[in-house]
Design a protein around this motif. Structure first.
Motif, short mmCIF file in Angstrom:
data_model
loop_
_atom_site.label_atom_id
_atom_site.label_comp_id
_atom_site.label_asym_id
_atom_site.label_seq_id
_atom_site.Cartn_x
_atom_site.Cartn_y
_atom_site.Cartn_z
N ARG A 208 -23.21 21.05 55.41
CA ARG A 208 -23.91 22.04 56.24
C ARG A 208 -22.90 23.12 56.63
O ARG A 208 -21.93 22.86 57.34
CB ARG A 208 -24.52 21.41 57.47
CG ARG A 208 -25.39 22.42 58.27
CD ARG A 208 -26.23 21.73 59.31
NE ARG A 208 -25.40 21.07 60.31
CZ ARG A 208 -25.88 20.24 61.24
NH1 ARG A 208 -27.17 19.94 61.27
NH2 ARG A 208 -25.07 19.68 62.11
N LEU A 209 -23.16 24.32 56.13
CA LEU A 209 -22.30 25.47 56.37
C LEU A 209 -23.13 26.60 56.95
O LEU A 209 -24.14 27.01 56.35
CB LEU A 209 -21.65 25.94 55.07
CG LEU A 209 -20.55 25.05 54.47
CD1 LEU A 209 -20.27 25.46 53.04
CD2 LEU A 209 -19.29 25.16 55.30
N ASP A 210 -22.73 27.11 58.09
CA ASP A 210 -23.41 28.25 58.72
C ASP A 210 -24.91 28.00 58.84
O ASP A 210 -25.73 28.90 58.62
CB ASP A 210 -23.14 29.53 57.92
CG ASP A 210 -21.65 29.80 57.76
OD1 ASP A 210 -20.91 29.59 58.73
OD2 ASP A 210 -21.24 30.21 56.65
N GLY A 211 -25.27 26.77 59.15
CA GLY A 211 -26.67 26.42 59.37
C GLY A 211 -27.46 26.09 58.14
O GLY A 211 -28.64 25.73 58.24
N ALA A 212 -26.86 26.19 56.94
CA ALA A 212 -27.58 25.91 55.69
C ALA A 212 -27.00 24.66 55.03
O ALA A 212 -25.80 24.38 55.12
CB ALA A 212 -27.47 27.09 54.73
N LEU A 213 -27.87 23.91 54.36
CA LEU A 213 -27.43 22.77 53.56
C LEU A 213 -27.09 23.26 52.16
O LEU A 213 -27.91 23.92 51.51
CB LEU A 213 -28.53 21.71 53.50
CG LEU A 213 -28.97 21.11 54.84
CD1 LEU A 213 -30.08 20.09 54.63
CD2 LEU A 213 -27.80 20.48 55.58
N VAL A 214 -25.88 22.94 51.70
CA VAL A 214 -25.38 23.47 50.44
C VAL A 214 -24.90 22.31 49.56
O VAL A 214 -24.25 21.37 50.06
CB VAL A 214 -24.19 24.44 50.66
CG1 VAL A 214 -23.81 25.12 49.36
CG2 VAL A 214 -24.55 25.48 51.73
N THR A 215 -25.19 22.38 48.27
CA THR A 215 -24.71 21.39 47.31
C THR A 215 -24.19 22.11 46.08
O THR A 215 -24.70 23.19 45.72
CB THR A 215 -25.83 20.39 46.93
OG1 THR A 215 -25.27 19.25 46.29
CG2 THR A 215 -26.85 21.03 46.00
N PRO A 216 -23.16 21.59 45.40
CA PRO A 216 -22.60 22.27 44.22
C PRO A 216 -23.59 22.31 43.06
O PRO A 216 -24.43 21.41 42.91
CB PRO A 216 -21.38 21.42 43.87
CG PRO A 216 -21.03 20.71 45.14
CD PRO A 216 -22.33 20.44 45.81
N PRO A 217 -23.49 23.32 42.21
CA PRO A 217 -24.43 23.47 41.09
C PRO A 217 -24.06 22.57 39.91
O PRO A 217 -22.87 22.28 39.68
CB PRO A 217 -24.30 24.95 40.71
CG PRO A 217 -22.90 25.30 41.11
CD PRO A 217 -22.59 24.50 42.34
N PRO A 218 -25.05 22.12 39.13
CA PRO A 218 -24.78 21.29 37.95
C PRO A 218 -23.86 21.97 36.94
O PRO A 218 -23.18 21.28 36.17
CB PRO A 218 -26.17 21.05 37.36
CG PRO A 218 -27.11 21.21 38.51
CD PRO A 218 -26.50 22.27 39.37
N GLU A 219 -23.84 23.29 36.92
CA GLU A 219 -22.99 24.01 35.97
C GLU A 219 -21.51 23.71 36.16
O GLU A 219 -20.69 23.99 35.28
CB GLU A 219 -23.22 25.52 36.10
CG GLU A 219 -24.58 26.00 35.64
CD GLU A 219 -25.68 25.69 36.65
OE1 GLU A 219 -26.87 25.69 36.24
OE2 GLU A 219 -25.37 25.45 37.84
N GLN A 220 -21.16 23.11 37.29
CA GLN A 220 -19.77 22.74 37.54
C GLN A 220 -19.45 21.32 37.07
O GLN A 220 -18.42 20.76 37.42
CB GLN A 220 -19.44 22.89 39.02
CG GLN A 220 -19.43 24.34 39.48
CD GLN A 220 -19.05 24.48 40.95
OE1 GLN A 220 -19.50 23.72 41.79
NE2 GLN A 220 -18.21 25.46 41.24
N GLY A 221 -20.34 20.74 36.27
CA GLY A 221 -20.08 19.42 35.72
C GLY A 221 -20.48 18.28 36.63
O GLY A 221 -19.95 17.18 36.49
N VAL A 222 -21.40 18.53 37.56
CA VAL A 222 -21.89 17.46 38.43
C VAL A 222 -23.30 17.08 38.00
O VAL A 222 -24.02 17.87 37.37
CB VAL A 222 -21.88 17.88 39.91
CG1 VAL A 222 -20.49 18.30 40.33
CG2 VAL A 222 -22.88 19.00 40.17
N LEU A 223 -23.68 15.84 38.33
CA LEU A 223 -25.03 15.41 38.03
C LEU A 223 -26.04 16.15 38.89
O LEU A 223 -25.81 16.31 40.10
CB LEU A 223 -25.18 13.91 38.31
CG LEU A 223 -24.62 12.93 37.29
CD1 LEU A 223 -24.79 11.51 37.82
CD2 LEU A 223 -25.33 13.08 35.96
N PRO A 224 -27.16 16.58 38.34
CA PRO A 224 -28.23 17.11 39.19
C PRO A 224 -28.73 15.98 40.08
O PRO A 224 -29.18 14.94 39.60
CB PRO A 224 -29.30 17.56 38.18
CG PRO A 224 -28.63 17.59 36.86
CD PRO A 224 -27.51 16.59 36.91
N GLY A 225 -28.64 16.14 41.39
CA GLY A 225 -28.97 15.06 42.31
C GLY A 225 -30.46 14.92 42.54
O GLY A 225 -31.09 15.83 43.09
#
Length: 295
Positions: A208-225
């Protein structure tokens, strides 16, 4: 963890019947020459069971297909997997199967098949139990930040490394969790060599950053959650976005969660030995969304 049931799945094109073969969960069904066992050459998914139904099944099937495509495996037949997983979920939900303090989950996996016989892919569906996640959701987890050893653009510069595929090759993830325990922590947040925040060994990160929930994008080699996606969809009054996060963002975030299918949204109460604020109310809302999902 307790194994409850096991199905061998016939993935041939010309099967008779539905191809779902119940076997004793203690019985061996994988040959020593299966590439999933000898090379980790396969893909899998895990879905939690609530009210007799596998949660987010369609999202898990879509991710299974994505992982298979990245690994150049035969395309999974979703209708066959769907039928097997739903049957398994119904079976493990019969009265008396799951004990107090447990919940049921279904793991389904496909390998490239036997290295010698070349008879096509191997498939199985396992019903099992895990501890009820209510406790860990309430107390949170401690985590350490570990370098994953890749740059954030690894999916584009080195696609053969298969970052972003949910493969059976989990030795690195298991090693990272052992390193966390050596450091007195429960879990891990991976970062790239160039400072991007990625994911956990078995979870998706939400900050949670500046009131928003943020997650990294799949393009960075992470699984789509799948769990993270349902959290975002279910909290209509909370700003959300999928965007890159940097190592410094972990420090300035006012709350962090690790999300996975079996545990739901678990707050990070400590990161690298530093106590972090948690938000019990929002955590409860996230998990109410997740526990109310259908397949």
């Amino acid at each position: 963890m307790r194994a409850l049931l096991l199905y061998r799945l016939d993935l041939a094109d010309d099967i008779a019947g539905d191809g779902i073969d119940p076997v004793d969960p203690r019985a061996p069904i994988i040959r020593a020459t299966d590439l999933g066992m000898t090379r980790g050459d396969g893909v899998f998914e895990t879905a939690v069971v609530r009210r007799g139904r596998p949660q987010a099944l369609e999202a898990h099937l879509a991710r299974l297909e994505r992982s298979a495509r990245l690994m150049e495996l035969p395309p999974p037949r979703p209708e066959r997997w769907r039928a097997a997983v739903r049957r398994a979920a119904a079976e493990v939900s019969r009265p008396g199967v799951v004990r107090e303090g447990e919940i049921a989950a279904i793991k389904f996996a496909m390998t490239r098949g036997d290295e010698i016989e070349s008879s096509g892919p191997t498939g199985w569906v396992l019903g099992f139990t895990v501890d009820d996640p209510a406790g860990v959701r309430a107390r949170g987890v401690s985590a350490v930040v570990l370098d994953r050893g890749y740059r954030q653009d690894v999916m584009h510069t080195a696609p053969w490394l298969l970052q972003g595929a949910k493969s059976l090759a989990y030795a690195v993830n298991q090693a990272a969790l052992r390193e966390a325990r050596r450091r007195g922590a429960d879990d891990v947040v991976f970062v790239s060599t160039d400072g991007a925040v990625l994911e956990g060994p078995r979870s998706t990160l939400i900050a949670r950053l500046d009131g928003a929930l943020v997650t990294p994008p799949p393009e960075q080699g992470v699984l789509p959650g799948t769990t993270q996606a349902d959290v975002f969809a279910g909290l209509a009054d909370v700003p959300t976005r999928i965007a890159p996060l940097l190592r410094d963002d972990l420090e300035r975030a006012d709350a962090l969660w690790l999300c996975s299918s079996t545990r739901g949204a678990v707050p990070v109460r400590e990161l690298d030995g530093v106590t972090r604020a948690v938000d019990p109310e929002l955590t409860a809302r996230m998990n109410a969304v997740l526990d109310g999902r259908e397949d």
